[in-house]
Design an enzyme around this catalytic site. Structure first.
Site, PDB file in Angstrom:
ATOM      1  N   CYS A 114       0.824  -1.226   0.000  1.00  0.00           N
ATOM      2  CA  CYS A 114       0.000   0.000   0.000  1.00  0.00           C
ATOM      3  C   CYS A 114       0.853   1.269   0.000  1.00  0.00           C
ATOM      4  O   CYS A 114       0.373   2.342  -0.367  1.00  0.00           O
ATOM      5  CB  CYS A 114      -0.946   0.011   1.187  1.00  0.00           C
ATOM      6  SG  CYS A 114      -2.110  -1.354   1.137  1.00  0.00           S
ATOM      7  N   HIS A 250      -3.394   7.572   1.694  1.00  0.00           N
ATOM      8  CA  HIS A 250      -3.782   6.224   1.271  1.00  0.00           C
ATOM      9  C   HIS A 250      -5.184   5.972   1.813  1.00  0.00           C
ATOM     10  O   HIS A 250      -5.493   6.313   2.959  1.00  0.00           O
ATOM     11  CB  HIS A 250      -2.795   5.200   1.848  1.00  0.00           C
ATOM     12  CG  HIS A 250      -3.232   3.787   1.670  1.00  0.00           C
ATOM     13  ND1 HIS A 250      -3.705   3.297   0.469  1.00  0.00           N
ATOM     14  CD2 HIS A 250      -3.293   2.742   2.551  1.00  0.00           C
ATOM     15  CE1 HIS A 250      -4.022   2.032   0.619  1.00  0.00           C
ATOM     16  NE2 HIS A 250      -3.785   1.665   1.857  1.00  0.00           N
ATOM     17  N   ASN A 280     -10.111   0.027  -0.446  1.00  0.00           N
ATOM     18  CA  ASN A 280      -8.648   0.084  -0.367  1.00  0.00           C
ATOM     19  C   ASN A 280      -8.072  -0.504  -1.662  1.00  0.00           C
ATOM     20  O   ASN A 280      -8.159  -1.703  -1.895  1.00  0.00           O
ATOM     21  CB  ASN A 280      -8.178  -0.705   0.855  1.00  0.00           C
ATOM     22  CG  ASN A 280      -6.668  -0.649   1.049  1.00  0.00           C
ATOM     23  OD1 ASN A 280      -5.935  -0.259   0.147  1.00  0.00           O
ATOM     24  ND2 ASN A 280      -6.220  -1.048   2.227  1.00  0.00           N
TER      25      ASN A 280
HETATM   26  O1  UT7 Z   1      -3.913  -0.720   3.339  1.00  0.00           O
HETATM   27  C1  UT7 Z   1      -3.054  -1.415   4.173  1.00  0.00           C
HETATM   28  C2  UT7 Z   1      -3.298  -1.070   5.555  1.00  0.00           C
HETATM   29  N1  UT7 Z   1      -4.506  -1.688   6.038  1.00  0.00           N
HETATM   30  C3  UT7 Z   1      -5.256  -1.018   6.858  1.00  0.00           C
HETATM   31  O2  UT7 Z   1      -4.964   0.133   7.088  1.00  0.00           O
HETATM   32  C4  UT7 Z   1      -6.387  -1.700   7.544  1.00  0.00           C
HETATM   33  C5  UT7 Z   1      -6.294  -1.391   9.011  1.00  0.00           C
HETATM   34  N2  UT7 Z   1      -7.362  -1.967   9.817  1.00  0.00           N
HETATM   35  C6  UT7 Z   1      -8.649  -1.596   9.710  1.00  0.00           C
HETATM   36  O3  UT7 Z   1      -9.005  -0.816   8.863  1.00  0.00           O
HETATM   37  C7  UT7 Z   1      -9.623  -2.130  10.729  1.00  0.00           C
HETATM   38  O4  UT7 Z   1      -8.918  -2.786  11.745  1.00  0.00           O
HETATM   39  C8  UT7 Z   1     -10.673  -3.102  10.131  1.00  0.00           C
HETATM   40  C9  UT7 Z   1     -11.678  -2.335   9.277  1.00  0.00           C
HETATM   41  C10 UT7 Z   1      -9.981  -4.157   9.322  1.00  0.00           C
HETATM   42  C11 UT7 Z   1     -11.460  -3.763  11.252  1.00  0.00           C
HETATM   43  O5  UT7 Z   1     -12.034  -2.810  12.122  1.00  0.00           O
HETATM   44  P1  UT7 Z   1     -11.956  -3.021  13.707  1.00  0.00           P
HETATM   45  O6  UT7 Z   1     -12.728  -1.936  14.322  1.00  0.00           O
HETATM   46  O7  UT7 Z   1     -10.495  -3.113  14.052  1.00  0.00           O
HETATM   47  O8  UT7 Z   1     -12.722  -4.367  13.906  1.00  0.00           O
HETATM   48  P2  UT7 Z   1     -12.186  -5.741  14.528  1.00  0.00           P
HETATM   49  O9  UT7 Z   1     -11.243  -6.395  13.598  1.00  0.00           O
HETATM   50  O10 UT7 Z   1     -11.746  -5.508  15.934  1.00  0.00           O
HETATM   51  O11 UT7 Z   1     -13.531  -6.554  14.580  1.00  0.00           O
HETATM   52  C12 UT7 Z   1     -14.622  -6.162  15.411  1.00  0.00           C
HETATM   53  C13 UT7 Z   1     -15.702  -7.200  15.287  1.00  0.00           C
HETATM   54  C14 UT7 Z   1     -15.208  -8.628  15.485  1.00  0.00           C
HETATM   55  O12 UT7 Z   1     -16.209  -9.306  16.165  1.00  0.00           O
HETATM   56  P3  UT7 Z   1     -16.051  -9.617  17.759  1.00  0.00           P
HETATM   57  O13 UT7 Z   1     -14.783 -10.414  17.879  1.00  0.00           O
HETATM   58  O14 UT7 Z   1     -15.949  -8.264  18.390  1.00  0.00           O
HETATM   59  O15 UT7 Z   1     -17.292 -10.360  18.077  1.00  0.00           O
HETATM   60  C15 UT7 Z   1     -15.102  -9.162  14.088  1.00  0.00           C
HETATM   61  O16 UT7 Z   1     -15.299 -10.563  14.028  1.00  0.00           O
HETATM   62  O17 UT7 Z   1     -16.251  -7.150  13.968  1.00  0.00           O
HETATM   63  C16 UT7 Z   1     -16.246  -8.455  13.403  1.00  0.00           C
HETATM   64  N3  UT7 Z   1     -16.080  -8.344  11.961  1.00  0.00           N
HETATM   65  C17 UT7 Z   1     -17.088  -8.150  11.112  1.00  0.00           C
HETATM   66  N4  UT7 Z   1     -18.411  -8.054  11.313  1.00  0.00           N
HETATM   67  C18 UT7 Z   1     -19.182  -7.844  10.249  1.00  0.00           C
HETATM   68  C19 UT7 Z   1     -14.913  -8.356  11.246  1.00  0.00           C
HETATM   69  N5  UT7 Z   1     -15.185  -8.187   9.952  1.00  0.00           N
HETATM   70  C20 UT7 Z   1     -16.527  -8.059   9.843  1.00  0.00           C
HETATM   71  C21 UT7 Z   1     -17.401  -7.857   8.766  1.00  0.00           C
HETATM   72  N6  UT7 Z   1     -18.719  -7.755   9.007  1.00  0.00           N
HETATM   73  N7  UT7 Z   1     -16.963  -7.732   7.491  1.00  0.00           N
END
Ligand code: UT7
Length: 323
Positions: A114, A250, A280
């Site tokens: 990225c 980005h 992304n």
């Molecule tokens: O470009 C390269 C760099 N990449 C990035 O910059 C990405 C960086 N990370 C992010 O953007 C965020 O961490 C994400 C968007 C990937 C995730 O957001 P988050 O607020 O960190 O969510 P999380 O991973 O902590 O997940 C929260 C909850 C989890 O459920 P529990 O364990 O709290 O019950 C996940 O299982 O959301 C759940 N979850 C989803 N739910 C519905 C994860 N993906 C999904 C989904 N739909 N697609």
């Protein structure tokens, strides 16, 4: 007078197929509301069957060349930032060179995931300042849809396909922070974080593999490292966040974009945001945002821009340039 790498053309290409969040609800256990609220993404473009990164890159290149009023023979070099090359080799850049029927100059890819576009811009700047090239076409192009694990809801909803391109030319400027062109760069990587974001395939496995990401960890590094690299590059240019007309970040997650702008004390009114429409697109996201931002009438000649990006490696960095 000081030689600067100045942007003289910009363009982009997005594949026709637009995939709204609702379509992904039918694939994995997710909701439009979750995707919007956690990432800011509303839709993304996916390449068609048989449409590859070099096809997207070529279309963006043609748009940027037309914008610059140039033909491919006027270029000295092509650099493509990508992690989704059509083939292991040759480079996407030489494929684009072939598609443009350009027989002169040289072409190569840069792979910093990225952060690829800020690495490619930095490389183009170095080629121009050293005299190795006068005009360089810098492209960010990706087909990340081909790397998705369609059973992993934590990643497959986040990425999209697209390409953007800039034409840079070496032009003498007075040698102040008011010059047009690239004014400062700042690059970093730290390989100890390789497991946070990677593809579990390649030559070593004999498979293409799928993208794997520890999203929360990457998020944590992103806000801190992006603001820090942007500050460093601004400082090197003798400028401050108050001088910035537009942050062109980005486009991974609206919460990262907002968090970085807040740390830099730049209001969101001065940030180009396209993540809602593109998702992304990895190395393509910054040139796409530059091209769309210009088309929207946001980015104007003379504006001071800061681009910043982070991704797999981890690799991150920023470029300060005056449009
Ligand atoms: O470009 C390269 C760099 N990449 C990035 O910059 C990405 C960086 N990370 C992010 O953007 C965020 O961490 C994400 C968007 C990937 C995730 O957001 P988050 O607020 O960190 O969510 P999380 O991973 O902590 O997940 C929260 C909850 C989890 O459920 P529990 O364990 O709290 O019950 C996940 O299982 O959301 C759940 N979850 C989803 N739910 C519905 C994860 N993906 C999904 C989904 N739909 N697609």
């Amino acid at each position: 007078m000081t030689l600067r790498a100045v942007v003289i053309g910009v363009g982009h290409y997005l594949p026709d197929r637009i995939v709204p969040n609702a379509e992904l609800e039918t694939l994995v256990d997710t909701t439009d509301d979750w995707i919007r609220s956690r990432s800011g993404i509303e839709r993304r473009h996916f390449a068609a069957e048989g449409q590859n990164t070099s096809d997207l890159a070529t279309r963006a290149a043609q748009a940027a060349l037309a914008d610059a009023g140039l033909v491919a023979a006027d270029l000295d070099a092509i650099i493509v930032a990508t992690s989704t090359a059509d083939l292991t080799f040759p480079s996407v850049a030489t494929m684009v060179q072939g598609n443009l029927a350009m027989r002169n100059g040289f072409a190569f890819d840069v792979q910093a995931v990225c952060a690829g576009f800020v690495y490619a811009l930095t490389t183009a700047n170095a080629l121009i300042l050293s005299g190795a090239a006068h005009r360089v076409l810098v492209i960010g192009a990706e087909t990340f849809s081909k790397l998705m694990d369609w059973s992993d809801r934590s990643t497959c909803v986040l990425f999209g396909d697209g390409a953007g391109a800039l034409v840079l030319e070496g032009i003498e400027q007075p040698g102040t922070s008011l010059d047009r062109g690239i004014l400062a760069v700042d690059l970093h990587s730290d390989g100890q974080f390789k497991d946070l974001l990677y593809v579990d395939g390649g030559v070593s496995t004999g498979t293409i593999g799928h993208l794997r990401m520890q999203g929360k960890e990457v998020f944590r590094h992103a806000v801190e490292k992006l603001a820090s690299t942007a500050h460093t590059a601004l400082e090197r240019a003798g400028l401050t966040p108050d001088d910035v007309a537009w942050i062109v970040p980005h486009q991974a997650n609206i919460r990262i974009i907002e968090g970085t702008a807040k740390r830099m004390q730049v209001p969101m009114e001065r940030v180009v945001v396209t993540v809602q429409d593109h998702g992304n697109t990895s190395a393509a996201s910054i040139p796409l945002a530059l091209s769309v931002g210009r088309a929207r009438g946001q980015i104007k000649p003379g504006d001071l821009l800061v681009t910043e990006a982070i991704g797999g490696g981890l690799a991150w960095g920023s470029v300060v340039l005056r449009w």
